[in-house]
Design a protein around this motif. Sequence first.
Motif, PDB file in Angstrom:
ATOM      1  N   LYS A  72       1.502   6.382  -7.086  1.00 23.06           N
ATOM      2  CA  LYS A  72       0.288   7.045  -7.584  1.00 23.06           C
ATOM      3  C   LYS A  72       0.352   8.551  -7.355  1.00 23.06           C
ATOM      4  CE  LYS A  72      -3.475   5.507  -8.588  1.00 23.06           C
ATOM      5  NZ  LYS A  72      -4.222   5.248  -9.850  1.00 23.06           N
ATOM      6  N   GLU A  73       0.840   8.951  -6.203  1.00 16.62           N
ATOM      7  CA  GLU A  73       0.930  10.378  -5.883  1.00 16.62           C
ATOM      8  C   GLU A  73       1.867  11.112  -6.830  1.00 16.62           C
ATOM      9  OE1 GLU A  73       2.072  10.389  -1.801  1.00 16.62           O
ATOM     10  OE2 GLU A  73       0.119   9.672  -1.094  1.00 16.62           O
ATOM     11  N   LYS A 111       2.005   4.354   8.077  1.00 15.27           N
ATOM     12  CA  LYS A 111       1.567   5.739   8.125  1.00 15.27           C
ATOM     13  C   LYS A 111       1.416   6.147   9.579  1.00 15.27           C
ATOM     14  CE  LYS A 111      -0.824   5.577   3.674  1.00 15.27           C
ATOM     15  NZ  LYS A 111      -2.094   5.780   2.941  1.00 15.27           N
ATOM     16  N   HIS A 153       2.314   1.557  -3.496  1.00 15.02           N
ATOM     17  CA  HIS A 153       1.248   1.957  -4.421  1.00 15.02           C
ATOM     18  C   HIS A 153       0.947   3.447  -4.295  1.00 15.02           C
ATOM     19  CE1 HIS A 153      -3.063   2.765  -5.168  1.00 15.02           C
ATOM     20  NE2 HIS A 153      -2.907   2.000  -6.234  1.00 15.02           N
ATOM     21  N   ASP A 154       0.767   3.895  -3.059  1.00 18.97           N
ATOM     22  CA  ASP A 154       0.404   5.300  -2.839  1.00 18.97           C
ATOM     23  C   ASP A 154       1.542   6.237  -3.248  1.00 18.97           C
ATOM     24  OD1 ASP A 154      -1.933   4.256  -1.887  1.00 18.97           O
ATOM     25  OD2 ASP A 154      -1.549   4.734   0.217  1.00 18.97           O
ATOM     26  N   TYR A 155       2.783   5.822  -2.977  1.00 18.52           N
ATOM     27  CA  TYR A 155       3.935   6.650  -3.332  1.00 18.52           C
ATOM     28  C   TYR A 155       3.980   6.882  -4.836  1.00 18.52           C
ATOM     29  CZ  TYR A 155       8.792   8.038  -4.105  1.00 18.52           C
ATOM     30  OH  TYR A 155       9.928   8.715  -4.505  1.00 18.52           O
ATOM     31  N   ASP A 158       0.828  -1.216   0.000  1.00 15.44           N
ATOM     32  CA  ASP A 158       0.000   0.000   0.000  1.00 15.44           C
ATOM     33  C   ASP A 158       0.862   1.264   0.000  1.00 15.44           C
ATOM     34  OD1 ASP A 158      -2.349  -1.474  -0.009  1.00 15.44           O
ATOM     35  OD2 ASP A 158      -2.574  -1.427   2.170  1.00 15.44           O
TER      36      ASP A 158
END
Length: 367
Positions: free
Chosen positions: A24-25, A184, A20-22, A17
């Motif tokens: 996508k951002e 996080k 993925h977020d890194y 996750d």
Amino acid sequence: MKICIIHCFDTYEHRVDLLHDYFKERGAEVTVITSDYMHFEKRKRTDKKEDFHYIKAVPYASNLSLTRLWSHLRLSKNIFAKIESKEYDLLWVLIPPNCFVRDAAIYKRKYRETKLVFDVIDMWPETMPIAKFKDLPPFTYWQKLRDKYLNAADAIVTECNLYQKKLPQTIDRKKLHTIYLARKLTPYQGKAELPQNRISLCYLGSVNNIIDIPVVAQLIRKLNKKLPVDIHIIGDGEKREEFVRECKNAGAVVMYHGKIYDAKEKQKIFDQCHYGLNIMKASVFVGLTMKSMDYFEAGLPVINNIHGDTWDIIEREKIGVNLKENTTAAEILVYDAVMRERVRRFFEINLGEDTFQRKVKELLLEL
């Protein structure tokens, strides 16, 4: 930029996750391909997540079984068949299962411009509690599946420094990077409410065949000579009844809570404990455990017996006790409440999302 992340175990999905977020951002097109079988709960996965694609896996009931090996071999074949006609800018593959290494190396031969990263989050068979069998097939075969093809990667990430010592010396050491497990950061909710004139311990996680129950029982007996001992157990597993029985026989008052996933509920229990237990059999090869991550996040000092990163961190940061043969009850009972603040501070500085992202960025700049 097109990126594909491949992994097998929901146990480590918080790492996926974060990746993925890194990406996508930063505007990347991200695809995550994983198993539809939940390893920890031993059931088919039913949830859906954005950009995640689930590949059917053969179910297995036992972690040490030929069915499990077959399941992973089939899963790997099917995952790489799914992407064999697609070229990505970056392929990030979490290992194990070790067959992912071979199949990703084959993919890399076809798409030489794709940057390949192997992310070693565990080591098989080194971390398995099967010391007398590790030099026998199929375990030697499973290890060779990893070691023979690792050099195909442009970079090799390990989730602790210890793993790098076991990887083949033929690997270009410049390819190696350590990126710890991370989470996080959320506002800290801990508030210690420790019992008076008692020592309170916590064990979190799977109660399986890698926990060293005799060592825990011996520790309880040693402490019980000085103060009454409570032990809170959060989790479950095939060794649960034996663990509870041996803790009671050693003189502890056992509070078994079962599985708890809610962070606030776990924090309430951690706040009642002086230490979290990170005690495993000597044959287990692991640097930084998931349970120690939970303890650190909760600000809970650790009693630890595994060598490697956790041992070094505790020694350096003074956030617990490394259990040696000559460790006395007095050393453990000299409890510094400020230590809880040091534990949480270490977590925030070293195991938070910002540090993880910085490490990933540094790696990508070298590719």
